[in-house]
Scaffold this active site. Structure first.
Site, PDB file in Angstrom:
ATOM      1  N   HIS A 112       0.873  -1.181   0.000  1.00  0.00           N
ATOM      2  CA  HIS A 112       0.000   0.000   0.000  1.00  0.00           C
ATOM      3  C   HIS A 112       0.916   1.239   0.000  1.00  0.00           C
ATOM      4  O   HIS A 112       2.038   1.174   0.497  1.00  0.00           O
ATOM      5  CB  HIS A 112      -0.829  -0.053   1.289  1.00  0.00           C
ATOM      6  CG  HIS A 112      -1.907   0.976   1.406  1.00  0.00           C
ATOM      7  ND1 HIS A 112      -1.656   2.258   1.838  1.00  0.00           N
ATOM      8  CD2 HIS A 112      -3.246   0.904   1.181  1.00  0.00           C
ATOM      9  CE1 HIS A 112      -2.805   2.932   1.864  1.00  0.00           C
ATOM     10  NE2 HIS A 112      -3.776   2.128   1.473  1.00  0.00           N
ATOM     11  N   ASP A 138       3.015  -4.871   7.892  1.00  0.00           N
ATOM     12  CA  ASP A 138       1.825  -4.040   7.721  1.00  0.00           C
ATOM     13  C   ASP A 138       0.623  -4.986   7.804  1.00  0.00           C
ATOM     14  O   ASP A 138       0.358  -5.747   6.871  1.00  0.00           O
ATOM     15  CB  ASP A 138       1.882  -3.328   6.367  1.00  0.00           C
ATOM     16  CG  ASP A 138       0.581  -2.564   6.073  1.00  0.00           C
ATOM     17  OD1 ASP A 138      -0.356  -2.607   6.909  1.00  0.00           O
ATOM     18  OD2 ASP A 138       0.502  -1.933   5.000  1.00  0.00           O
ATOM     19  N   GLN A 173      -4.590  -5.276   6.693  1.00  0.00           N
ATOM     20  CA  GLN A 173      -5.590  -6.155   6.069  1.00  0.00           C
ATOM     21  C   GLN A 173      -5.575  -7.557   6.660  1.00  0.00           C
ATOM     22  O   GLN A 173      -6.278  -8.441   6.166  1.00  0.00           O
ATOM     23  CB  GLN A 173      -5.351  -6.235   4.549  1.00  0.00           C
ATOM     24  CG  GLN A 173      -5.445  -4.902   3.826  1.00  0.00           C
ATOM     25  CD  GLN A 173      -6.842  -4.323   3.801  1.00  0.00           C
ATOM     26  OE1 GLN A 173      -7.828  -5.003   4.108  1.00  0.00           O
ATOM     27  NE2 GLN A 173      -6.950  -3.050   3.462  1.00  0.00           N
ATOM     28  N   LYS A 197     -10.754  -0.511  10.145  1.00  0.00           N
ATOM     29  CA  LYS A 197     -10.930  -1.647   9.236  1.00  0.00           C
ATOM     30  C   LYS A 197     -11.335  -2.908   9.990  1.00  0.00           C
ATOM     31  O   LYS A 197     -11.426  -3.989   9.422  1.00  0.00           O
ATOM     32  CB  LYS A 197      -9.639  -1.900   8.450  1.00  0.00           C
ATOM     33  CG  LYS A 197      -9.273  -0.796   7.467  1.00  0.00           C
ATOM     34  CD  LYS A 197      -8.068  -1.190   6.648  1.00  0.00           C
ATOM     35  CE  LYS A 197      -7.374  -0.015   5.990  1.00  0.00           C
ATOM     36  NZ  LYS A 197      -8.115   0.569   4.873  1.00  0.00           N
ATOM     37  N   CYS A 213      -4.760   2.702  -3.660  1.00  0.00           N
ATOM     38  CA  CYS A 213      -3.536   3.127  -2.966  1.00  0.00           C
ATOM     39  C   CYS A 213      -2.417   2.110  -3.130  1.00  0.00           C
ATOM     40  O   CYS A 213      -1.618   1.906  -2.214  1.00  0.00           O
ATOM     41  CB  CYS A 213      -3.808   3.391  -1.483  1.00  0.00           C
ATOM     42  SG  CYS A 213      -4.970   4.707  -1.218  1.00  0.00           S
TER      43      CYS A 213
END
Lengths: 425, 130
Positions: A119, A195, A198, A221, A383
């Site tokens: 991202h 990261d 997600q 999220k 993104c």
């Protein structure tokens, strides 16, 4: 199997304005259950006062709520010590903090190894270091949308000081083997960052098991409010890191010419923190904890399997999709195109050869038309422009699932896509 | 049918069968505009005579809004003086399309106007305005 309809009752959005909306944009943000909204409201109604200044009882209560939220979220990701959890605005801010603070220890010629599926928030902050001679490398993907581990190995070298990798790609849905990547990074002596924006919302994540040095994720999220996120860091790693923002709360003493910084995690939380956000995220973690993250993962695995089956069986004209076909290494993310449009590099001239008009429906049109059927998807580069261009397309449409989505939602998506093909052809 | 439905149908008609599609050989000026963020592309060729657009054609690819607005724009400016065309504003284009486009789609709608204005500027620079 989870009953998505049962969950919808917990979400005021789906019983109100969103009653007829098929919400398939969960990789962007998720809806909020009543108990999260209530927790935030309860904080402002009954506990609102500034934290860490506990001379009076109300402030002590607020400080306690803030601390308990930290403990709760810390446990949720398997961290052994709540001091390893820093509250930030979102994953983006966590990664900016790392790029800035870790970056101060890097020197010209050092390398940061990323992947092409990152991202922008795990690319741009590192690009800020380029003017100091720090080089970014990008591990490539294979045709099937998985990380090319050979390429990764090749780009990991003695100059690699930091390896920062997404656990789940927000475009491909690819779930990377961050445990294996972390091992390689550590054997190489590199700091390893995950990261998890997600992944933490969608599957069991255990920071101890992953053995990452740092991890970043966002609250909104995962059913929590916007404006609260988490930076996890191993205690010794956090302690070795110079501060990011300066100001109140992050110091113990300030003089005209120097300051003494507070202990972690306070050192990284300058200014009044988002206490209501932390309380809301803690409520979200409770909600997810009751469902069980294994069950969340199984539910989404079912939805993505069903999606890929549906794609195979329905033969929607021109439909192409991206990412691994194996649901075991695929999150609930489905990026697709109705015909592909390729990026142009023509030096300001085009001719008829470059036209693919009529051969594809642009994702913006797909998004707008799905919206007419009350289906919310994202369209664009998500993104992740380097990845979009790596796939040799200008954009994709993306459906992304969560606990309140059902196979019926997938049916609606495909019915609507068939209709769109009819309109444009 | 609502106005929105009718205007959507008009837009799609322009998208499926664009007006003034193609390229003018020996054009007075040529200009391409590409939005790398979404891939929308239009390229105008214009023939200028006596300070007016005597002929205009475009080629392009992209979403329906970007391509249909280019098609509509060619109809609108054909035969008009350069001075008149330069006065066309973004608001005029949005009104011409007649749909409540969200802010993210307005960029698509305005790509062609930007391209045409650049095209005219290029022509004027190259010819000294004659």
């Amino acid at each position: 199997m989870l009953s998505s309809e049962h969950f919808k009752k917990d979400f005021p959005f789906f019983t109100g304005k969103g009653k007829n909306i098929t919400f398939l944009d969960n990789a962007a943000t998720t809806q909020k259950p009543a108990e999260v909204i209530d927790a935030i409201s309860d904080f402002y109604t009954n506990f609102n006062s500034n934290v860490r200044r506990g001379i009076y009882r109300l402030s002590e209560e607020a400080t306690d709520l803030y601390a308990r939220s930290r403990e709760n979220i810390s446990q949720f990701i398997g961290s052994s010590d709540p001091r390893q959890l820093v509250f930030v605005r979102n994953a983006t801010e966590a990664l900016n903090l790392l790029a800035y603070s870790l970056g101060r220890g890097l020197k010209s010629g050092d390398e940061v190894l990323l992947t092409i599926m990152e991202h922008h928030s795990n690319i741009v902050p590192w690009q800020f270091l380029k003017d100091r001679g720090i080089r970014l490398r990008f591990a490539d993907i294979k045709k099937d949308g998985t990380l090319d581990m050979d390429d990764f190995r090749e780009k990991l070298n003695r100059k690699t000081r930091v390896v920062s990798v997404t656990e789940t790609s927000n475009l491909l849905g690819t779930i990377n083997d961050v445990r294996e990547i972390g091992k390689m990074a550590h054997e190489n002596g590199s700091t390893f960052i995950v990261d998890a924006a997600q992944s933490v919302p969608h599957m069991p994540v255990d920071v101890m098991r992953q053995d990452c040095d740092f991890m970043a994720f966002s609250g909104h999220k995962m059913l929590g409010p916007m404006g609260i996120g988490v930076l996890y860091g191993k205690a010794d790693q956090l302690e070795a890191l110079p501060p990011f923002n300066g100001g109140g709360e992050m110091i113990t003493e300030v003089y005209e010419d120097h300051s003494v910084y507070a202990e972690v995690p306070d050192r990284f939380e300058a200014g009044t923190p988002n206490v209501a956000g932390a309380v809301g995220l803690s409520a979200a973690v409770d909600y997810l904890g009751r469902i069980g993250m294994e069950n969340v993962r199984e539910h989404e695995k079912d939805l993505i399997s069903y999606t890929l089956e549906k794609e195979r069986d329905m033969h929607v004209e021109g439909l192409v999709s991206y990412g691994p076909r194996d649901p075991e290494i695929r999150g609930g993310i489905y990026s697709f195109n109705l015909g592909e449009m390729h990026p142009l590099d023509l030096g300001g001239q085009m001719d008829e050869r470059h036209l693919d008009i009529g051969k594809s429906v642009h994702p913006h049109d797909v998004g707008t038309d799905l919206d007419r059927d009350n289906i919310a998807v994202r369209a664009g580069h998500h993104c992740a422009m380097p990845l979009t261009h790596r796939l040799n397309v200008v954009a994709t449409s993306r459906a992304s699932y969560y606990i309140y989505n059902s196979r019926k939602d997938v049916d609606r998506l495909f019915d609507s896509l068939e209709k769109i093909v009819g309109v444009y052809s | 049918m609502t106005d929105e439905d009718i205007n959507t149908e008009i837009l799609l008609e322009h998208y499926r069968s664009p007006h003034n599609y193609g390229q003018i050989q020996d054009a007075s000026a040529k200009m391409m505009e590409y939005n790398p963020v979404c891939g929308d592309t239009v390229q105008f060729t214009i023939s200028v005579d006596g300070g007016a657009i005597r002929d205009i054609k475009f080629i392009g690819r992209g979403c329906s809004v970007s391509q249909a607005s280019a098609s509509m724009l060619t109809d609108r400016v054909l035969g008009k003086s350069l001075e008149e065309v330069k006065k066309i504003t973004p608001e005029d284009i949005l009104q011409m399309i007649g749909l409540s486009l969200g802010p993210s789609r307005e960029k698509c709608a305005l790509l062609s106007l930007n391209a045409l204005h650049k095209c005219i500027r290029k022509y004027e620079e190259e010819t000294g305005g004659n």
